[in-house]
Scaffold this motif. Sequence first.
Motif, PDB file in Angstrom:
ATOM      1  N   UNK A  58       0.646  -1.079  -0.074  1.00  0.00           N
ATOM      2  CA  UNK A  58       0.079  -0.164   0.205  1.00  0.00           C
ATOM      3  C   UNK A  58       0.828   1.111  -0.240  1.00  0.00           C
ATOM      4  N   UNK A  59       0.470   1.954  -0.271  1.00  0.00           N
ATOM      5  CA  UNK A  59       1.601   3.845  -0.590  1.00  0.00           C
ATOM      6  C   UNK A  59       0.002   4.543  -0.454  1.00  0.00           C
ATOM      7  N   UNK A  60       0.062   5.744   0.266  1.00  0.00           N
ATOM      8  CA  UNK A  60      -0.258   6.645   0.634  1.00  0.00           C
ATOM      9  C   UNK A  60       0.287   7.802   0.175  1.00  0.00           C
ATOM     10  N   UNK A  61      -0.963   8.538  -0.239  1.00  0.00           N
ATOM     11  CA  UNK A  61      -0.581  10.202   0.072  1.00  0.00           C
ATOM     12  C   UNK A  61       0.741   9.936  -1.721  1.00  0.00           C
ATOM     13  N   UNK A  62       0.076  10.298  -2.635  1.00  0.00           N
ATOM     14  CA  UNK A  62       0.890   9.991  -3.932  1.00  0.00           C
ATOM     15  C   UNK A  62       1.132  11.228  -4.830  1.00  0.00           C
TER      16      UNK A  62
END
Length: 972
Positions: free
Chosen positions: A473-477
């Motif tokens: 999971x990657x956030x604030x991309x």
Amino acid sequence: MRLPVLDPRDREAVMAQVAARARAYTPEWRYEGAEDDPGSALAALFGEMFYQTVDRFNSVPGKLHTEFLNLTGFQMPDPMPASGLLQFTAHDTVEEPVPVPEGTQVFTEDEEREHIVYETQRPIQSTPAQLEEVFYVDPRAEVIQQLDLAKSQPFFCPVEGENLQRHRFTLYQDDALSLAGPCQVEVELRQDGGFTAAETAARLADPSLVRWSFPSQEGEEPFTAVRAEGNRLLLTYEGKAAFTPDEEGHYRISCTGGLGSGTLLLDGVSLCSRPAGWLPVDGVSNGDVPLDLEEGGYCFGRRPAAYALCYFRADQVFRKRGARVNLHLEVAPVVTDPNGEEPHYQFNQHIIDKRDAVAVVPDDVYVSQVAWEYFNGLGWHTLPVSGSRNPFSCKQDGPLELVFDVPADLTPTEVNAQLGWYIRARVVHVENEFSMTPRWVVPFLKDARCTWAYDRGLPVQGLESENNGSMVRMEETEGVERLSFPALVGLEEHPKAMYFRFDRSPNAMPLSLFFDLAGRVKLEDKVRFEAWTGSRFEPVRTVDLTRNLLSPGMMLLYLSQPLPQHTLFGREGCWLRLTRSSYLDNTGGWPRVNAIRLNTVTALQRERAEEERFSSGAYEAGKTLQLLHSPVLDPQVWVDEVNALAVSDMKELARTQPDRVELEREDRIITHCWVLWQRRDQLTLAGPEERCYSLDPYEGTITFGDGIHGQVPPQGEENLRVRYWFGGGTRGNQPAGSVTKLVGALPRISWVENITPMSGGTDRLTPEKVDAIGSKALRHRGRAAGVSDFEEIVSQSFPQARHVKCFPSRDASGAYAPGHVSVVVEGCDLDSRRVTEDLCQRIYDRLSQQCDCVMAAEGRLHVVASTVITVSSTVTVEMADPDQGAATQQAIAQRLEELINVRWREREIGQQIRIAQVWQTVRDTPNVRLVRSILLEGWYDQAGIPRVVPLEEDGAFPYATVRSGLHLIQVE
């Protein structure tokens, strides 16, 4: 064989005869057995000596029979030590593996509190690592399953439970994906390396490979159509469902499916959306008065004034920050003229003349200027608009359409206690508001619709992928230039495999893994262990004592270096992989594993004795050595022949037989020449030049030859050296969990325990057993030709086999197979399948040397364990005296248990079940008046799968042996 009694007289009969003869031969002396009578003392002494003569005379047939057995070549089998598996547990605080040397001794106590000592057979290292999880993985079938280690599970095939394999990636964008009803979502991909973005888009638009969907109230809702245009994907939805946010309040779309064994890396993703048509606004209110658009309403009331407010709510549209919104309003003017059309007189003149009345022209009062505003979290700010900036003046012709770009700082707010996304129109100026002759032109809102469009895609706010049981999971991309996000990751192309996860590195030299296998399934290919070393799985040197997962046993893995932590299937740990070597299906099924145990080693009930040395004189023919301990196990007799051989002969002997000769030198001069002599069962068959001896393991005696049958050991001082173990016998047979004490200390080991029964120990054969099999050697002479030959050879050589039965023309499963021979063996311990399987293997090795070599070479000789059937019953009876019901029920159960465990078990394999005897046993129980019904059922293990069958015929299971199960006695 029943030995004849040549003289039946015992001690009392002899003394009675002495007394009778005394009265005839010496009438002057009366024999009364008085203690002070010398004649009585002489008579008692004579009677005792004569009885000993009678006893020795009666033993003559037994001695002759023993001598006959010796002439036939019968050899009493050696004692067998009990064996089992020990598990050594390292202390939790230990970081490195703990050495457990070969010969480590543990013990338990017998009933007389004597120590029964066991020794480990090989060195291992006990690792503190714990086996946490086991996974089955099939890359071609896209299957990843976690095994339940608490119960029996098959290897290399699917099991019951969830498939952890997912190929799915998710794109988050709260603004663009807040949608409901028919719409279209545009996904733009950016990709470097591998496939081009256009190629990837084309593959992601293929419905046979992937499926695009979004969450709704009723579950995951698929898009109606997907097509690719260059590097863009157009996702069309024609249904009525609304996008539902997740638990964190985020809106998303997902792509589920796989593109094969490769990896799809996305460097950037942007998306936008648009509706399929105009959307009605969610609500309109005049200040705090909501308007019903189905009936219409006044935007600013019936008398608009400055600062009057009209709120428009559109949660789906107004949150599309960065998008251009078109707001279409249908406004109808409502004209109110309070002056009427009658003439107006001038009442300020002295004389009123009707002819002077004039018509008054009213002034239109309307909303001449409005300001559009939005809420940015701190307050209401001006919203730049174009198009119909003031649709409420009622002075414009044609469609009233307001256009504006949604500000980036527009935030939801509460209006009339309802949270939503709002814009508002505020009246700035009302033209002719204070006119004396007003005519009100009031805007009446009949409809409000809107739509939006993006001129470019919005960067996704987050990405999430599930592949191979793992989640990324990657956030604030939004501000990340290059994501390198693994969207779809295929499994490595590989045969079916089992993955083992440890909480820490299990490195050990060796690491011992015990596989408790259920059933007997032969794999058509080989299995091998591999370890994750940091970049890939690499082969591990392994000693496989399970014979390719055919029978219970250990695998010894030599892992010299620590293994790194690695994440697979969403779990972090140190990984081992047991993989097949081919993609073939196994037609015979798959092996089942009951349990996997670490840090195990085989132990035997034996002790290593101190080396004993003896001297020999000049030509001591038939010299006998008496050892200090017995029974004797695995002796090695070394003879120093330095005084009997020339130097050249000693060197030649050391060159040709290096494993049997040890030379000791001082100043390059040979001082000792130790030669390992071989054991012979019968010295009478040895030649004069053979270096051999015979052993009586039960008495602990070693006998050398006499020069005619075996060499005489040369003369020398302490030139005979004996190394041996001692132990064995049935006293070493102990249940699991009973051997828990160490002889001495073993640092950093917190616990030791036998995880299997210590079983297989045997003593000297009983005379009845010797009589049964002793003379048979004359007939078979060590060659297995007929059915009885196979049975007699096994019975003589392997006393730990309780029953042996040979089945011609049958294979290992019991099916008819011409030319095959199956030898079925029942071990002494029905609960220890490992011991029985090991016994079967040793029997096969022996028989393969004594039967037709072609049959063994073609695989037509089978040695298998008997099928153990647990017999349970449900018995319904009527009793003569109901008051004795409980005691009668208990008596029936005990009788049935004795019938099955004792009387049936004494019969040969395949002939143990006798259903009629069950009826007879129940019927003969006291207090049983009538037997109404008996239901027998048998439970057995078939290739690791429990089977339950009704027992209706005696010979239905030719390979069966029995033991008692549960017995339910019902009373009517």
